[in-house]
Design an enzyme around this catalytic site. Structure first.
Site, mmCIF file in Angstrom:
data_model
loop_
_atom_site.group_PDB
_atom_site.id
_atom_site.type_symbol
_atom_site.label_atom_id
_atom_site.label_comp_id
_atom_site.label_asym_id
_atom_site.label_seq_id
_atom_site.Cartn_x
_atom_site.Cartn_y
_atom_site.Cartn_z
ATOM 1 N N ALA A 1 -6.430 -0.972 9.967
ATOM 2 C CA ALA A 1 -6.587 0.187 10.845
ATOM 3 C C ALA A 1 -8.028 0.672 10.715
ATOM 4 O O ALA A 1 -8.410 1.216 9.673
ATOM 5 C CB ALA A 1 -5.614 1.296 10.463
ATOM 6 N N GLY B 1 0.797 -1.210 0.000
ATOM 7 C CA GLY B 1 0.000 0.000 0.000
ATOM 8 C C GLY B 1 0.833 1.264 0.000
ATOM 9 O O GLY B 1 2.054 1.241 -0.161
ATOM 10 N N HIS C 1 -2.164 6.854 11.514
ATOM 11 C CA HIS C 1 -2.659 6.189 12.718
ATOM 12 C C HIS C 1 -2.664 7.190 13.864
ATOM 13 O O HIS C 1 -1.780 8.048 13.957
ATOM 14 C CB HIS C 1 -1.768 5.006 13.110
ATOM 15 C CG HIS C 1 -1.616 3.969 12.053
ATOM 16 N ND1 HIS C 1 -2.684 3.299 11.510
ATOM 17 C CD2 HIS C 1 -0.513 3.482 11.433
ATOM 18 C CE1 HIS C 1 -2.248 2.438 10.607
ATOM 19 N NE2 HIS C 1 -0.934 2.540 10.534
ATOM 20 N N CYS D 1 -3.831 6.672 1.357
ATOM 21 C CA CYS D 1 -3.643 5.521 0.477
ATOM 22 C C CYS D 1 -3.319 5.932 -0.953
ATOM 23 O O CYS D 1 -3.453 5.135 -1.883
ATOM 24 C CB CYS D 1 -4.854 4.591 0.512
ATOM 25 S SG CYS D 1 -5.211 3.982 2.176
#
Length: 216
Positions: free
Chosen positions: A144, A67, A72, A160
């Site tokens: 996540a 990815g 986070h 992403c």
């Protein structure tokens, strides 16, 4: 748990699973603010300057997962199934996201897996990022799930690497989210079903002790 500490923990658990002296383990964690770069990450997808990120206390860490770029932070449930892959990586990913789809359905949220844009989506917004790394048929990294995480953290990146795609969370969609301990228990139970394996809960301190024992 800081991201790098969690990464070391995953690698230690994987080494034990590979050697046959540690059980397959599902780690369910919450991270301090951090931007992680997957193997295919484009530097331009980090929008904030290094100076601004340092000011905000956000680390940037390259990782071995697949990815691009993701964020986070507190209020996000991060899951790392350190599991063997008896049926291959596709089956592993589908079992993982299938468990999360079931948990979200319990919360009246209909999410769908998109293989072309890996993750779980609610309309045009991603609610759960996915990325794994496999060595000797044992996986680390995972998912996540945005519960009550501050979505402003995603403004520092192109999530992403998908321009124009948004992010969402359980709290955004429902007005509130379950406590992370409760959400983690739901996800663990769903993984028990989707991976067809029994699980026994251990404490985070026990996990860290196992790492310390291997390092000593």
């Amino acid at each position: 748990m800081p991201f790098l500490q969690a990464l070391r923990l995953q690698e230690h658990v994987r080494a034990g699973v590979t050697a046959g002296d540690a059980p397959e383990t599902l780690l369910l964690l919450e991270h301090e603010p951090v931007i992680t770069l997957g193997r295919h990450a484009q530097p331009g997808n980090v929008l904030a300057s290094p100076e601004q990120l340092a000011k905000d206390g956000v680390a940037v860490v390259p990782t071995s997962r697949g990815g691009d770029v993701t964020f986070h932070g507190p209020g996000q449930l991060v899951g790392y199934p350190v599991f063997r892959l008896p049926a291959g990586i596709k089956a592993h990913v589908l079992a993982m996201v299938g468990a999360i789809v079931d948990v979200l359905a319990e919360l009246q949220i209909a999410a769908e897996w998109r293989a072309s844009q890996p993750g779980l989506w609610v309309g045009r917004e991603k609610i759960c990022a996915v990325g794994v790394h496999v060595r000797r048929r044992v996986a680390i990294h995972g998912f996540a799930l945005n519960a009550s995480v501050d979505l402003a953290g995603f403004r520092a990146i192109v999530p992403c690497g998908l321009c124009g795609a948004g992010v969402t969370s359980i709290a955004k969609l429902r007005g509130s989210a379950p406590a992370l301990d409760d959400l983690a228990a739901r996800v663990a139970n769903a993984c028990t079903r989707s991976f067809a394996m029994g699980m026994k809960k251990i404490s985070a301190s026990a996990s860290r002790l196992q790492v310390a024992n291997r390092e000593s």
